[in-house]
Design a protein around this motif. Sequence first.
Motif, mmCIF file in Angstrom:
data_model
loop_
_atom_site.group_PDB
_atom_site.id
_atom_site.type_symbol
_atom_site.label_atom_id
_atom_site.label_comp_id
_atom_site.label_asym_id
_atom_site.label_seq_id
_atom_site.Cartn_x
_atom_site.Cartn_y
_atom_site.Cartn_z
ATOM 1 N N VAL A 192 -8.265 20.461 7.456
ATOM 2 C CA VAL A 192 -7.735 19.310 7.314
ATOM 3 C C VAL A 192 -8.605 18.079 6.940
ATOM 4 O O VAL A 192 -8.197 17.272 5.980
ATOM 5 C CB VAL A 192 -7.348 18.967 8.641
ATOM 6 N N GLU A 193 -9.814 18.110 7.071
ATOM 7 C CA GLU A 193 -10.984 17.316 6.429
ATOM 8 C C GLU A 193 -10.857 17.428 5.119
ATOM 9 O O GLU A 193 -10.921 16.431 4.110
ATOM 10 C CB GLU A 193 -12.304 17.163 7.224
ATOM 11 N N THR A 194 -11.121 18.560 4.457
ATOM 12 C CA THR A 194 -11.151 18.999 3.054
ATOM 13 C C THR A 194 -9.961 18.610 2.417
ATOM 14 O O THR A 194 -10.134 17.807 1.295
ATOM 15 C CB THR A 194 -11.414 20.454 2.855
ATOM 16 N N PHE A 195 -8.694 18.451 3.052
ATOM 17 C CA PHE A 195 -7.349 18.046 2.154
ATOM 18 C C PHE A 195 -7.424 16.951 2.389
ATOM 19 O O PHE A 195 -7.032 16.037 1.109
ATOM 20 C CB PHE A 195 -6.365 18.707 3.220
ATOM 21 N N LYS A 196 -7.690 15.964 3.338
ATOM 22 C CA LYS A 196 -7.487 14.780 3.349
ATOM 23 C C LYS A 196 -8.623 13.982 2.297
ATOM 24 O O LYS A 196 -8.456 13.168 1.598
ATOM 25 C CB LYS A 196 -7.916 14.123 4.726
ATOM 26 N N ARG A 197 -9.889 14.673 2.198
ATOM 27 C CA ARG A 197 -10.793 14.016 1.196
ATOM 28 C C ARG A 197 -10.509 14.448 -0.519
ATOM 29 O O ARG A 197 -10.790 13.566 -1.246
ATOM 30 C CB ARG A 197 -12.347 14.528 1.488
ATOM 31 N N LEU A 198 -10.023 15.724 -0.431
ATOM 32 C CA LEU A 198 -10.141 16.145 -1.928
ATOM 33 C C LEU A 198 -8.799 16.814 -2.499
ATOM 34 O O LEU A 198 -8.715 17.127 -3.754
ATOM 35 C CB LEU A 198 -11.151 17.403 -1.894
ATOM 36 N N ALA A 199 -7.633 16.670 -1.625
ATOM 37 C CA ALA A 199 -6.344 17.332 -2.238
ATOM 38 C C ALA A 199 -6.003 16.543 -3.509
ATOM 39 O O ALA A 199 -5.028 17.154 -4.173
ATOM 40 C CB ALA A 199 -5.603 17.289 -1.320
ATOM 41 N N ASP A 200 -6.547 15.332 -3.949
ATOM 42 C CA ASP A 200 -5.927 14.836 -5.151
ATOM 43 C C ASP A 200 -7.015 15.018 -6.209
ATOM 44 O O ASP A 200 -6.704 14.868 -7.723
ATOM 45 C CB ASP A 200 -6.234 13.278 -5.121
ATOM 46 N N LYS A 201 -8.060 16.000 -6.034
ATOM 47 C CA LYS A 201 -8.726 16.401 -7.016
ATOM 48 C C LYS A 201 -8.860 17.850 -7.447
ATOM 49 O O LYS A 201 -9.078 18.403 -8.546
ATOM 50 C CB LYS A 201 -10.357 15.950 -6.563
ATOM 51 N N VAL A 202 -8.740 18.811 -6.438
ATOM 52 C CA VAL A 202 -8.724 20.085 -6.528
ATOM 53 C C VAL A 202 -7.625 20.802 -5.611
ATOM 54 O O VAL A 202 -7.144 20.311 -4.645
ATOM 55 C CB VAL A 202 -10.188 20.785 -6.338
ATOM 56 N N LEU A 203 -7.413 21.916 -5.647
ATOM 57 C CA LEU A 203 -6.508 22.820 -5.004
ATOM 58 C C LEU A 203 -7.384 23.027 -3.727
ATOM 59 O O LEU A 203 -8.466 23.565 -3.620
ATOM 60 C CB LEU A 203 -5.877 24.009 -5.629
ATOM 61 N N VAL A 204 -6.603 22.516 -2.441
ATOM 62 C CA VAL A 204 -7.113 22.951 -1.227
ATOM 63 C C VAL A 204 -6.169 23.698 -0.583
ATOM 64 O O VAL A 204 -5.054 23.684 -0.220
ATOM 65 C CB VAL A 204 -7.427 21.790 -0.353
ATOM 66 N N THR A 205 -6.987 25.188 -0.119
ATOM 67 C CA THR A 205 -5.968 26.082 0.207
ATOM 68 C C THR A 205 -6.426 26.467 1.681
ATOM 69 O O THR A 205 -7.759 26.703 2.057
ATOM 70 C CB THR A 205 -5.704 27.105 -0.547
ATOM 71 N N MET A 206 -5.696 26.972 2.622
ATOM 72 C CA MET A 206 -5.892 27.735 3.919
ATOM 73 C C MET A 206 -5.374 29.099 3.711
ATOM 74 O O MET A 206 -4.254 29.454 3.770
ATOM 75 C CB MET A 206 -5.287 27.132 5.006
ATOM 76 N N PRO A 207 -6.409 30.034 3.616
ATOM 77 C CA PRO A 207 -5.906 31.423 3.083
ATOM 78 C C PRO A 207 -5.397 32.576 4.428
ATOM 79 O O PRO A 207 -4.939 33.301 4.210
ATOM 80 C CB PRO A 207 -7.095 32.036 2.575
ATOM 81 N N LEU A 208 -5.567 31.888 5.433
ATOM 82 C CA LEU A 208 -5.270 32.590 6.802
ATOM 83 C C LEU A 208 -3.590 32.334 6.852
ATOM 84 O O LEU A 208 -3.336 31.187 7.200
ATOM 85 C CB LEU A 208 -5.599 32.249 7.987
ATOM 86 N N GLU A 209 -2.790 33.384 6.513
ATOM 87 C CA GLU A 209 -1.440 33.086 6.609
ATOM 88 C C GLU A 209 -0.677 32.341 7.909
ATOM 89 O O GLU A 209 0.145 31.981 7.915
ATOM 90 C CB GLU A 209 -0.573 34.400 6.249
ATOM 91 N N SER A 210 -1.386 32.943 8.791
ATOM 92 C CA SER A 210 -0.853 32.442 10.147
ATOM 93 C C SER A 210 -0.742 30.874 10.295
ATOM 94 O O SER A 210 -0.105 30.003 10.857
ATOM 95 C CB SER A 210 -1.883 32.956 11.384
ATOM 96 N N ASP A 211 -1.975 30.477 9.480
ATOM 97 C CA ASP A 211 -1.940 28.756 9.546
ATOM 98 C C ASP A 211 -1.509 28.314 8.243
ATOM 99 O O ASP A 211 -0.850 27.290 8.161
ATOM 100 C CB ASP A 211 -3.572 28.323 10.019
ATOM 101 N N GLY A 212 -1.691 28.883 7.310
ATOM 102 C CA GLY A 212 -1.403 28.321 5.822
ATOM 103 C C GLY A 212 -0.001 28.329 5.490
ATOM 104 O O GLY A 212 0.334 27.381 5.092
ATOM 105 N N LEU A 213 0.731 29.226 6.014
ATOM 106 C CA LEU A 213 2.214 29.325 5.724
ATOM 107 C C LEU A 213 2.978 28.089 6.561
ATOM 108 O O LEU A 213 3.664 27.350 5.986
ATOM 109 C CB LEU A 213 2.942 30.642 6.185
ATOM 110 N N PRO A 214 2.621 27.705 7.723
ATOM 111 C CA PRO A 214 3.074 26.497 8.159
ATOM 112 C C PRO A 214 2.316 25.180 7.635
ATOM 113 O O PRO A 214 3.082 24.247 7.388
ATOM 114 C CB PRO A 214 2.803 26.668 9.735
ATOM 115 N N LEU A 215 1.168 25.414 7.430
ATOM 116 C CA LEU A 215 0.708 24.056 6.834
ATOM 117 C C LEU A 215 1.330 23.798 5.579
ATOM 118 O O LEU A 215 1.373 22.613 5.086
ATOM 119 C CB LEU A 215 -0.634 24.219 6.688
ATOM 120 N N ALA A 216 1.749 24.690 4.762
ATOM 121 C CA ALA A 216 2.132 24.511 3.409
ATOM 122 C C ALA A 216 3.708 23.987 3.496
ATOM 123 O O ALA A 216 4.230 23.355 2.493
ATOM 124 C CB ALA A 216 2.140 25.845 2.778
#
Length: 337
Positions: A192-216
């Motif tokens: 969450v913190e990385t996404f809030k800080r950097l999602a406009d600059k680089v791709l920010v991903t959560m690779p654990l599908e248990s969290d990543g799929l709902p977050l996406a």
Amino acid sequence: MPEYKKSEAREWAWEKMKGVANVIIPTFTQDLSNLNERAIRHDVRKEIEYGFWGTLLVAETATTMREYLQFADWAADEAKGRLRLIHHASFNTLEENIKAVKEAEARGAQLVLLSYPANFYAQSAEDVYKYTAAFCAATNLGIILFPVPLWGFERIHPAGMPPELIVRMVEEIPNIIAVKAEGGMPTIGGFVETFKRLADKVLVTMPLESDGLPLAMIVKMQFMGTSNFEYYGPMIPRIFALVQEGKWQDAMALYWQIHPGRIANIAANSIAGTNFIHRMLWKYQGWLSGFNGGPLRQPTMRLVDSQMRALRQGLERSRLQVGEEPDREFFTGRNPA
């Protein structure tokens, strides 16, 4: 050679990195003296069949550098551009990692997942920065930065890599193109913190599908990887594609279908006390879904019957296709040599 110039790495990532990246764990011959070419090519074809965008060529399985580069050659030849290859910068020293990435780049790798050596005892954020900057300067490839509780950086910050350090590295190192944001795991705070800080600059991903799929479904995430998605066969690329199409209800229906397998996967993959991924277990998970399986060299974490039973039953309860071969055949693999 990469599909882009170093100065264009981020632009390429925004345009091309759309999908799911899995892993391939190399297979050895039965006497463990060499790599098994037929098995490796089998796994590359299975990745393509299941719809993966790319795959990590895992380096943490007691391969020599010569063997690892042969692994990359065979994977690139079999993929023929249909699967992006991600180099695993997980060798013993910075110097060895620089040598390996230069060779992997020449053999067709398109990206790098950056690890940190077991003997690298960073005492400050500056130590981590210097290692990262030196490695990134030595390659034209785009780098996936990997904050995760495997490196022991929690002595520096509770999240491992300090958030301010991640921001600095993204701002100052132009070929960092993505952050695989697992800092502070098992929470999603680092993502969450990385996404809030950097999602406009680089791709920010959560690779654990248990969290990543709902977050996406609630934030922009066009790429997910790398992880042991092979356990579920083609399901993770399928669900992720539905998410990208905005069909979140269809995606969630499949998400819950595979939940029994997910629970088995989470229970089996504890890294407590080891700070190392159980690659033999991951290889068994793939074997259940049609990948080659087969022997690994020591040292390797051991795979026991209770783990295999639980993982097999998880797929069965998820109504996914599971190979009927007895578990003893995993240690031989589908293409023995």
